[in-house]
Design a protein around this motif. Structure first.
Motif, short mmCIF file in Angstrom:
data_model
loop_
_atom_site.label_atom_id
_atom_site.label_comp_id
_atom_site.label_asym_id
_atom_site.label_seq_id
_atom_site.Cartn_x
_atom_site.Cartn_y
_atom_site.Cartn_z
N TYR A 199 0.82 -1.21 0.00
CA TYR A 199 0.00 0.00 0.00
C TYR A 199 0.86 1.26 0.00
CZ TYR A 199 1.03 0.60 4.97
OH TYR A 199 1.67 0.79 6.16
N PHE A 230 1.46 2.80 -3.38
CA PHE A 230 0.31 3.54 -3.89
C PHE A 230 0.11 4.85 -3.12
CE2 PHE A 230 -0.23 -0.70 -5.44
CZ PHE A 230 -0.79 -0.53 -6.70
N PHE A 231 0.44 4.86 -1.84
CA PHE A 231 0.45 6.12 -1.11
C PHE A 231 1.39 7.10 -1.80
CE2 PHE A 231 -0.84 5.02 3.57
CZ PHE A 231 -2.09 4.64 3.12
N ASP A 272 0.07 8.42 -5.14
CA ASP A 272 -1.02 9.38 -4.92
C ASP A 272 -0.47 10.72 -4.44
OD1 ASP A 272 -2.87 7.56 -5.71
OD2 ASP A 272 -3.80 7.27 -3.75
N ARG A 274 1.15 12.68 -7.38
CA ARG A 274 0.20 13.31 -8.31
C ARG A 274 -0.75 14.26 -7.58
NH1 ARG A 274 -4.80 9.42 -9.75
NH2 ARG A 274 -5.26 8.70 -7.65
N ARG A 282 -3.21 13.64 -5.67
CA ARG A 282 -4.58 13.14 -5.57
C ARG A 282 -4.58 11.95 -4.62
NH1 ARG A 282 -6.67 13.12 -11.91
NH2 ARG A 282 -6.43 15.36 -12.27
N PRO A 283 -4.79 12.19 -3.34
CA PRO A 283 -4.56 11.15 -2.33
C PRO A 283 -5.73 10.19 -2.16
CG PRO A 283 -5.23 13.17 -1.26
CD PRO A 283 -5.19 13.48 -2.75
N SER A 284 -6.06 9.47 -3.22
CA SER A 284 -7.24 8.60 -3.18
C SER A 284 -7.12 7.53 -2.11
CB SER A 284 -7.45 7.95 -4.55
OG SER A 284 -7.63 8.92 -5.55
N LEU A 285 -6.04 6.75 -2.15
CA LEU A 285 -5.91 5.67 -1.18
C LEU A 285 -5.67 6.19 0.24
CD1 LEU A 285 -5.94 2.65 -0.67
CD2 LEU A 285 -3.48 2.60 -1.22
N ARG A 333 -6.78 8.84 1.55
CA ARG A 333 -8.07 9.35 2.02
C ARG A 333 -9.00 8.20 2.41
NH1 ARG A 333 -9.31 12.63 -1.97
NH2 ARG A 333 -8.78 14.60 -0.95
N TRP A 350 -4.54 19.55 -1.83
CA TRP A 350 -4.76 18.39 -2.69
C TRP A 350 -5.69 18.74 -3.84
CZ3 TRP A 350 -1.21 15.10 -1.58
CH2 TRP A 350 -0.80 14.89 -0.26
N GLY A 403 -8.09 17.10 -7.28
CA GLY A 403 -8.95 15.96 -7.51
C GLY A 403 -9.38 15.89 -8.96
#
Length: 238
Positions: free
Chosen positions: A78, A81-82, A85, A88, A90-93, A95, A177, A179
């Motif tokens: 994980y 992927f942190f 994110d 870029r 865009r902190p999807s994971l 968040r 951030w 989106g």
């Protein structure tokens, strides 16, 4: 939590984990249902942590009448992927993990949630002066096209590009951030509700009436603290 003709999100998510990941080390329910923003088409975002998983993956399926997006990681994957994110902005994971409701925990979830929350609180990396100038240049280019465009159809697409460029510029220069899709407005609103309202009204006016004035004024206001529009003297890769 939701008012639709399905079993509750929490019950569905718990049953899903029991059926598909009974031996996982941790699981979280995230997304709109947790935030109290669910609609009739909302899905369940479920993050699973399993030490036995060798490679992270994402899967979509229907379970108990709910569309489910499941994000499966081991206890280290994980972090990659942190990092993606965060890079870029865009902190999807992070968040999802930070806001997630615990479905299962074998003693690992709390530390991962704290890690995600700390990343969110830090905000994205500060833009360099070079990056700001590159963004100013491309905004200037889009503004020139927009200002002189007499084709309504083309103007709509230029406006779409400007909305993306200007929202990104405002948020990143303020270390916020960004989106995509609905998260653009949410990010602007979190930054400044009055500004978000002004931003939307400027573009809505153009889409309704073809009046470009407010968008052009908004762009000037956004760029002014950083030197305004940029064309003369700009170079890239020289």
């Amino acid at each position: 939590m939701e008012k639709f003709n399905k079993i509750s999100a929490i019950v569905a998510a718990q049953q899903f984990i029991s059926d598909f990941f009974p031996n996982c080390d941790g699981a979280l329910l995230a997304g709109s249902v947790v935030r109290g923003e669910a609609t009739e088409t909302s899905d369940l975002d479920i993050v699973v942590f399993d030490i036995d998983i060798t490679s992270s993956y994402r899967e979509s399926l229907i379970y108990c009448g709910w569309p489910i997006e499941v994000f499966v990681h081991n206890l280290s994957s994980y972090r990659h992927f942190f990092e993606l994110d965060i890079e870029r902005a865009r902190p999807s994971l992070p968040r999802m993990v930070s806001e997630g409701l615990v479905l299962r925990d074998e003693g690992i979830v709390d530390s991962i949630k704290k890690e995600a929350t700390n990343l969110l609180e830090m905000g994205p990396k500060e833009w360099s002066e070079e990056t700001i100038n590159v963004k100013r240049y491309f905004i200037t280019d889009a503004l020139d096209d927009f200002k002189c465009c007499s084709n309504r159809s083309e103007g709509i697409f230029i406006a779409n590009t400007l909305a993306e460029l200007l929202s990104e510029f405002v948020l990143r220069t303020n270390r916020r951030w960004i989106g995509a899709s609905k998260w653009v407005y949410r990010a602007l609103r979190e930054y400044n509700e009055d500004f978000a309202k002004q931003f939307v009204e400027s573009f809505e006016l153009f889409y309704r009436t073809d009046d470009k004035t407010q968008i052009l004024q908004l762009a000037d206001h956004i760029l002014e603290p950083y030197g305004g529009k940029l064309f003369d003297g700009f170079s890239l890769g020289k």
